[in-house]
Design a protein around this motif. Structure first.
Motif, PDB file in Angstrom:
ATOM      1  N   MET A   1       0.848  -1.180   0.000  1.00  0.00           N
ATOM      2  CA  MET A   1       0.000   0.000   0.000  1.00  0.00           C
ATOM      3  C   MET A   1       0.889   1.236   0.000  1.00  0.00           C
ATOM      4  SD  MET A   1      -2.892  -1.470   0.295  1.00  0.00           S
ATOM      5  CE  MET A   1      -3.170  -3.220   0.470  1.00  0.00           C
ATOM      6  N   THR A   2       0.289   2.383  -0.302  1.00  0.00           N
ATOM      7  CA  THR A   2       0.927   3.668  -0.018  1.00  0.00           C
ATOM      8  C   THR A   2      -0.096   4.504   0.729  1.00  0.00           C
ATOM      9  OG1 THR A   2       0.286   5.082  -1.896  1.00  0.00           O
ATOM     10  CG2 THR A   2       2.112   3.523  -2.268  1.00  0.00           C
ATOM     11  N   ILE A   3       0.405   5.405   1.566  1.00  0.00           N
ATOM     12  CA  ILE A   3      -0.486   6.262   2.355  1.00  0.00           C
ATOM     13  C   ILE A   3       0.250   7.548   2.712  1.00  0.00           C
ATOM     14  CG2 ILE A   3       0.152   5.235   4.589  1.00  0.00           C
ATOM     15  CD1 ILE A   3      -2.899   5.472   5.329  1.00  0.00           C
ATOM     16  N   GLY A   4      -0.503   8.641   2.791  1.00  0.00           N
ATOM     17  CA  GLY A   4       0.044   9.923   3.204  1.00  0.00           C
ATOM     18  C   GLY A   4      -0.582  10.390   4.508  1.00  0.00           C
ATOM     19  N   VAL A   5      -0.165  11.538   4.960  1.00  0.00           N
ATOM     20  CA  VAL A   5      -0.657  12.125   6.207  1.00  0.00           C
ATOM     21  C   VAL A   5      -1.898  12.982   5.966  1.00  0.00           C
ATOM     22  CG1 VAL A   5      -0.119  13.805   8.026  1.00  0.00           C
ATOM     23  CG2 VAL A   5       1.614  12.154   7.310  1.00  0.00           C
ATOM     24  N   TYR A   6      -1.799  13.866   4.966  1.00  0.00           N
ATOM     25  CA  TYR A   6      -2.838  14.870   4.777  1.00  0.00           C
ATOM     26  C   TYR A   6      -4.199  14.236   4.524  1.00  0.00           C
ATOM     27  CZ  TYR A   6       1.092  18.098   4.325  1.00  0.00           C
ATOM     28  OH  TYR A   6       2.231  18.818   4.538  1.00  0.00           O
TER      29      TYR A   6
ATOM     30  N   PHE B   1      -5.991  12.856   6.946  1.00  0.00           N
ATOM     31  CA  PHE B   1      -6.259  11.929   8.045  1.00  0.00           C
ATOM     32  C   PHE B   1      -6.078  12.639   9.373  1.00  0.00           C
ATOM     33  CE2 PHE B   1      -4.826   8.811   4.806  1.00  0.00           C
ATOM     34  CZ  PHE B   1      -5.829   7.865   4.913  1.00  0.00           C
ATOM     35  N   ASP B   2      -6.738  12.119  10.395  1.00  0.00           N
ATOM     36  CA  ASP B   2      -6.331  12.409  11.761  1.00  0.00           C
ATOM     37  C   ASP B   2      -5.693  11.116  12.262  1.00  0.00           C
ATOM     38  OD1 ASP B   2      -8.363  10.635  12.723  1.00  0.00           O
ATOM     39  OD2 ASP B   2      -9.785  12.275  12.861  1.00  0.00           O
ATOM     40  N   GLY B   3      -5.132  11.136  13.453  1.00  0.00           N
ATOM     41  CA  GLY B   3      -4.417   9.968  13.946  1.00  0.00           C
ATOM     42  C   GLY B   3      -5.258   8.707  13.972  1.00  0.00           C
ATOM     43  N   GLU B   4      -6.482   8.812  14.433  1.00  0.00           N
ATOM     44  CA  GLU B   4      -7.335   7.626  14.543  1.00  0.00           C
ATOM     45  C   GLU B   4      -7.768   7.107  13.179  1.00  0.00           C
ATOM     46  OE1 GLU B   4      -8.934   4.342  15.873  1.00  0.00           O
ATOM     47  OE2 GLU B   4      -7.710   5.689  17.080  1.00  0.00           O
ATOM     48  N   SER B   5      -8.172   7.999  12.276  1.00  0.00           N
ATOM     49  CA  SER B   5      -8.600   7.524  10.954  1.00  0.00           C
ATOM     50  C   SER B   5      -7.428   6.935  10.183  1.00  0.00           C
ATOM     51  CB  SER B   5      -9.286   8.644  10.157  1.00  0.00           C
ATOM     52  OG  SER B   5      -8.385   9.691   9.852  1.00  0.00           O
ATOM     53  N   PHE B   6      -6.230   7.446  10.408  1.00  0.00           N
ATOM     54  CA  PHE B   6      -5.029   6.895   9.780  1.00  0.00           C
ATOM     55  C   PHE B   6      -4.818   5.446  10.236  1.00  0.00           C
ATOM     56  CE2 PHE B   6      -0.409   6.170   9.771  1.00  0.00           C
ATOM     57  CZ  PHE B   6      -0.092   6.496   8.466  1.00  0.00           C
ATOM     58  N   LEU B   7      -4.854   5.241  11.540  1.00  0.00           N
ATOM     59  CA  LEU B   7      -4.670   3.880  12.074  1.00  0.00           C
ATOM     60  C   LEU B   7      -5.786   2.947  11.620  1.00  0.00           C
ATOM     61  CD1 LEU B   7      -3.388   4.654  15.667  1.00  0.00           C
ATOM     62  CD2 LEU B   7      -2.060   3.743  13.736  1.00  0.00           C
ATOM     63  N   GLN B   8      -7.001   3.440  11.591  1.00  0.00           N
ATOM     64  CA  GLN B   8      -8.128   2.613  11.120  1.00  0.00           C
ATOM     65  C   GLN B   8      -7.912   2.187   9.673  1.00  0.00           C
ATOM     66  OE1 GLN B   8     -11.618   4.996  11.788  1.00  0.00           O
ATOM     67  NE2 GLN B   8     -11.843   4.320  13.914  1.00  0.00           N
ATOM     68  N   ARG B   9      -7.449   3.115   8.855  1.00  0.00           N
ATOM     69  CA  ARG B   9      -7.214   2.801   7.440  1.00  0.00           C
ATOM     70  C   ARG B   9      -6.137   1.728   7.300  1.00  0.00           C
ATOM     71  NH1 ARG B   9      -9.059   2.034   3.110  1.00  0.00           N
ATOM     72  NH2 ARG B   9      -8.735   3.375   1.332  1.00  0.00           N
ATOM     73  N   LEU B  10      -5.072   1.847   8.103  1.00  0.00           N
ATOM     74  CA  LEU B  10      -4.009   0.844   8.081  1.00  0.00           C
ATOM     75  C   LEU B  10      -4.539  -0.517   8.536  1.00  0.00           C
ATOM     76  CD1 LEU B  10      -0.953   2.802   9.536  1.00  0.00           C
ATOM     77  CD2 LEU B  10      -1.426   2.293   7.137  1.00  0.00           C
ATOM     78  N   ARG B  11      -5.296  -0.522   9.618  1.00  0.00           N
ATOM     79  CA  ARG B  11      -5.858  -1.788  10.127  1.00  0.00           C
ATOM     80  C   ARG B  11      -6.771  -2.430   9.097  1.00  0.00           C
ATOM     81  NH1 ARG B  11      -7.452   1.261  14.717  1.00  0.00           N
ATOM     82  NH2 ARG B  11      -5.762   1.330  16.204  1.00  0.00           N
ATOM     83  N   HIS B  12      -7.628  -1.631   8.489  1.00  0.00           N
ATOM     84  CA  HIS B  12      -8.573  -2.148   7.493  1.00  0.00           C
ATOM     85  C   HIS B  12      -7.843  -2.780   6.309  1.00  0.00           C
ATOM     86  CE1 HIS B  12     -11.542  -1.949   4.182  1.00  0.00           C
ATOM     87  NE2 HIS B  12     -12.350  -2.376   5.141  1.00  0.00           N
TER      88      HIS B  12
ATOM     89  N   ALA C   1       3.117  -0.683   3.931  1.00  0.00           N
ATOM     90  CA  ALA C   1       2.686   0.567   3.303  1.00  0.00           C
ATOM     91  C   ALA C   1       3.851   1.543   3.244  1.00  0.00           C
ATOM     92  CB  ALA C   1       1.527   1.188   4.079  1.00  0.00           C
ATOM     93  N   LEU C   2       4.054   2.136   2.071  1.00  0.00           N
ATOM     94  CA  LEU C   2       4.991   3.244   1.920  1.00  0.00           C
ATOM     95  C   LEU C   2       4.295   4.485   2.457  1.00  0.00           C
ATOM     96  CD1 LEU C   2       6.245   2.683  -1.732  1.00  0.00           C
ATOM     97  CD2 LEU C   2       7.564   2.338   0.362  1.00  0.00           C
TER      98      LEU C   2
ATOM     99  N   ILE D   1       0.334  -2.751  -6.173  1.00  0.00           N
ATOM    100  CA  ILE D   1       0.245  -1.532  -5.372  1.00  0.00           C
ATOM    101  C   ILE D   1      -1.206  -1.075  -5.256  1.00  0.00           C
ATOM    102  CG2 ILE D   1       0.944   0.894  -5.195  1.00  0.00           C
ATOM    103  CD1 ILE D   1       3.311  -1.067  -4.901  1.00  0.00           C
ATOM    104  N   GLU D   2      -1.564  -0.669  -4.043  1.00  0.00           N
ATOM    105  CA  GLU D   2      -2.852  -0.020  -3.812  1.00  0.00           C
ATOM    106  C   GLU D   2      -2.578   1.250  -3.016  1.00  0.00           C
ATOM    107  OE1 GLU D   2      -6.966  -0.708  -1.328  1.00  0.00           O
ATOM    108  OE2 GLU D   2      -5.832  -2.466  -1.959  1.00  0.00           O
ATOM    109  N   HIS D   3      -3.200   2.336  -3.420  1.00  0.00           N
ATOM    110  CA  HIS D   3      -3.023   3.617  -2.740  1.00  0.00           C
ATOM    111  C   HIS D   3      -4.179   3.829  -1.776  1.00  0.00           C
ATOM    112  CE1 HIS D   3       0.245   4.533  -5.446  1.00  0.00           C
ATOM    113  NE2 HIS D   3      -0.530   4.289  -6.471  1.00  0.00           N
ATOM    114  N   LEU D   4      -3.859   3.997  -0.499  1.00  0.00           N
ATOM    115  CA  LEU D   4      -4.865   4.275   0.519  1.00  0.00           C
ATOM    116  C   LEU D   4      -5.042   5.792   0.610  1.00  0.00           C
ATOM    117  CD1 LEU D   4      -3.610   1.819   3.277  1.00  0.00           C
ATOM    118  CD2 LEU D   4      -5.361   1.408   1.529  1.00  0.00           C
ATOM    119  N   ARG D   5      -6.281   6.213   0.568  1.00  0.00           N
ATOM    120  CA  ARG D   5      -6.592   7.644   0.625  1.00  0.00           C
ATOM    121  C   ARG D   5      -7.611   7.875   1.743  1.00  0.00           C
ATOM    122  NH1 ARG D   5      -5.375   9.824  -4.849  1.00  0.00           N
ATOM    123  NH2 ARG D   5      -4.925   8.028  -6.159  1.00  0.00           N
TER     124      ARG D   5
END
Length: 161
Positions: free
Chosen positions: A5-10, A12-23, A127-128, A155-159
């Protein structure tokens, strides 16, 4: 089939970021930032120490690969192009052609991505990670493309949702 996967910061908030990674069943976050901080209080969760603590609590391993980060000179080149186009870093939608060319020749062509591929988790995925919301506006998309082309990594891009 190897996946990443790839993922960025912008966006997200901390919780939604972690949820996206877990999912996405991410078990390893590969940080490809040069400076592991993000400006703005809304993104304090993404500063390296806080992020590592949160990832550890979530059971997600963390690696920093500064050799894949753009140099300060390359970042300044991209910022100058952003200024010329009248876009801000957080609203950029694509990378400048000269940035892509130079990042590829100066960083990516010299990098050995085999250790990253061999470190992909046997269960889950990796995830990158960088800061930009859209992978097309970030060097992580160039790394991902190289992994897909030369190492047959899907590759899948997480947004943000």
């Amino acid at each position: 089939m190897r996946r990443m996967m790839t993922i960025g910061v912008y966006g997200f908030d901390g919780e939604s970021f972690l949820q996206r990674l877990r999912h996405a069943d991410v078990r390893l976050l590969i940080d490809v930032r040069q400076r592991r901080g993000v400006r703005g209080p809304e993104y304090a969760w993404a500063n390296w120490h806080r992020l590592q603590v949160a990832l550890a609590e979530a059971g997600i391993a963390y690696e920093h690969h500064p050799e894949l980060a753009p140099t300060t000179e390359l970042r300044m080149l991209q910022y100058a192009e952003d200024d010329r186009r009248g876009v801000g870093k957080r609203s950029r939608r694509e990378l400048a052609a000269e940035y892509i060319r130079r990042y590829t020749t100066e960083i990516l062509d010299r990098a050995d991505l085999a250790p990253i591929v061999s470190a992909l988790p046997s269960r889950g995925t990796a995830a990158l990670f960088c800061v930009e919301r859209d992978p097309e506006a970030c060097h992580r998309s160039l790394i991902a493309r190289r992994l897909a082309e030369r190492h047959r990594v899907t590759i899948e891009h997480l947004r943000p949702r």
